[in-house]
Motif scaffolding. Sequence first.
Motif, short mmCIF file in Angstrom:
data_model
loop_
_atom_site.label_atom_id
_atom_site.label_comp_id
_atom_site.label_asym_id
_atom_site.label_seq_id
_atom_site.Cartn_x
_atom_site.Cartn_y
_atom_site.Cartn_z
N THR A 49 33.99 50.60 41.89
CA THR A 49 34.77 50.25 40.70
C THR A 49 34.22 50.93 39.46
OG1 THR A 49 33.40 48.26 40.45
CG2 THR A 49 35.52 48.02 41.59
N LYS A 50 32.93 51.19 39.47
CA LYS A 50 32.29 51.87 38.34
C LYS A 50 32.30 53.38 38.51
CE LYS A 50 27.94 51.74 35.70
NZ LYS A 50 26.59 51.11 35.64
N PRO B 105 37.58 56.89 38.94
CA PRO B 105 38.26 56.92 37.63
C PRO B 105 38.80 55.55 37.23
CG PRO B 105 38.89 58.82 38.94
CD PRO B 105 38.08 57.95 39.84
N SER B 106 38.72 55.24 35.96
CA SER B 106 39.13 53.92 35.47
C SER B 106 40.63 53.69 35.60
CB SER B 106 38.72 53.75 34.00
OG SER B 106 39.30 54.78 33.20
N ASP B 107 41.43 54.77 35.69
CA ASP B 107 42.87 54.61 35.82
C ASP B 107 43.33 54.56 37.27
OD1 ASP B 107 42.17 57.21 36.32
OD2 ASP B 107 43.93 58.09 35.34
N GLN C 223 44.01 52.69 40.50
CA GLN C 223 44.29 51.27 40.73
C GLN C 223 43.95 50.81 42.13
OE1 GLN C 223 48.36 50.51 39.64
NE2 GLN C 223 48.02 50.93 37.47
N ASP D 142 41.86 47.83 40.04
CA ASP D 142 42.19 47.27 38.74
C ASP D 142 41.93 45.76 38.70
OD1 ASP D 142 44.18 46.93 40.60
OD2 ASP D 142 45.84 47.17 39.20
N ARG E 115 38.09 45.02 38.74
CA ARG E 115 37.46 45.19 37.42
C ARG E 115 37.74 43.98 36.53
NH1 ARG E 115 39.81 50.68 38.11
NH2 ARG E 115 38.12 52.07 38.81
N LYS E 116 38.95 43.43 36.60
CA LYS E 116 39.27 42.25 35.79
C LYS E 116 38.46 41.04 36.23
CE LYS E 116 43.99 43.72 34.70
NZ LYS E 116 45.45 43.42 34.89
#
Length: 592
Positions: free
Chosen positions: A227-228, A231-233, A235, A304, A307-308
């Motif tokens: 998750t780290k 890429p942050s985008d 999903q 996604d 991460r939440k």
Amino acid sequence: MLGMCRGRRKFLAASLALLFIPALTWLYLSVGSFQVKPLPLSPLEAQSSTPVGGAGERQALELRVRAVEEENRALRRELSRPPRSPSARLPSGGHRGNQNRTHSEEGTGDNEGQKAAAVGNSSDCVHQPAVDKCETIHVAIVCAGYNASRDVVTLVKSVLFHRRNPLHFHFITDSIAQQILSSLFHTWMVPAVRVDFYDADELKSEVSWIPNKHYSGIYGLMKLVLTKTLPSDLQRVIVLDTDITFATDIAELWAVFHKFKGQQVLGLVENQSDWYLGNLWKNHRPWPALGRGFNTGVILLLLDRLRKLRWEQMWRLTAERELMSMLSTSLADQDIFNAVIKQNPFLVHQLPCFWNVQLSDHTRSEKCYKDVSDLKVIHWNSPKKLRVKNKHVEFFRNLYLTFLEYDGNLLRRELFGCPSEADHNSENLQKTLSELDEDDPCYEFRRERFTVHRTHLYFLHYEYEPSSDSTDVTLVAQLSMDRLQMLEAICKHWEGPISLALYLSDAEAQQFLRYAQGSEVLMSRGNVGYHIVYKEGQFYPVNLLRNVAMRQVNTPYMFLSDIDFLPMYGLYEYLRFSFNKTLQQFFSFPCA
């Protein structure tokens, strides 16, 4: 779905009736003047003994034909309505398994909506696809070292063989694997495939504090930080071990994401051994798990949502707490994943076992399936790999060996109808080839200059320590399969580093691997770099092979030789002595 199939049979019967009854009517009316026994049109008429006249008989028959036609029209209207069966409410996707077989609970489908099986193992009913035709499927793989880089190629071949969607591979690698795989994919040139690399060395500090007894070492913990890392985008991603073989389109597995509900963020298959039950041997004490626990060789990650949920803190707190009593992990990331799931069962969506048939030492995988044709993913998760015990192990081994020796050049096929990123190198190559004159007698030779050969650098483990005096020299040569017997002799005559380019097919590369691993002479040498250039075309690319071997030289000097030449004993040390003496004379020469 079953209702739809029955409806189709009704529609077919009605259509035949529409064709048959008018023909029968015409035939009957055309012979009305003959004395023929009247046909019984109804039970009432069959029981009647009163003869029917010609005009009345014809009128009754016409009325019956009109009634049948009206019934057929009503049936067609009913069949044209949207289906109301429970299968119509499934998330956009048909079920398709290996060889058109699947399980109704799966809810997966390929990108062309092929035939599905919701009842039993076969069906003629078709669903809409759950994965768009051109949707990119993301796959993450942790790969480090020479052997893992070689193993992952078989996994990639099995995925490419079945795939019908664009693919994006995310490799978490060390410097060795990145060098090998980047060169391989660059020369492979598979359309609609993108590859990105992430430096595993930068991630070691995230997991190095966790004591781990698993043979994969610190790299076996890298999945915890995806998750780290990714890429942050991004999903969602499918995470795979390197010892996986696919027997179906990976899009079917990607479609399972549509089945996730609520707070489910992890898709996993139940562990197929008694490891987490703690009864394999006396005093066996595994990490906490939910029932049999889950195997992490195949994971669906909703990045996604993870991460939440602050996944990083969640697994760290769990690992710290359990390590106070467990002291170390035995199965690397799998132990920590299971400990988290034990505390938070709502996180996991359990996948059917055919998505990860585990051939471990204590496997119970034979109870997972009825027929091998139902299997989709095979996981060689035993340190013994192909030597595991299973009643279908020969089938599994043959499937693995098929992809192991499969010609990778055949996987360079286009995905028609899907726009792909512009590859300027490929475009320039195609333009150059189109400008060649096919009537030129030397056309085949000129075309060969632009052929891109797949290249697998460092096919075997390699170790080289550069000398401190900068006088080291590498022997460079190239060969094909018919000169393989020269390798042992050269290694005996030259004790220094060697760089060899071998021109082989995929099957020949595996024969070379078995030959090298069975040779004490070759296995005792770590400073020999074997670089496989895969066969393509009808010519032997001697210049290309020599250049590949020369580019991998790590010493200041090289000794270029044909594979048929044997250097004299002691030549390596003699050349180093000569270089050293020359350098001393050069630097001792007085300046003018």
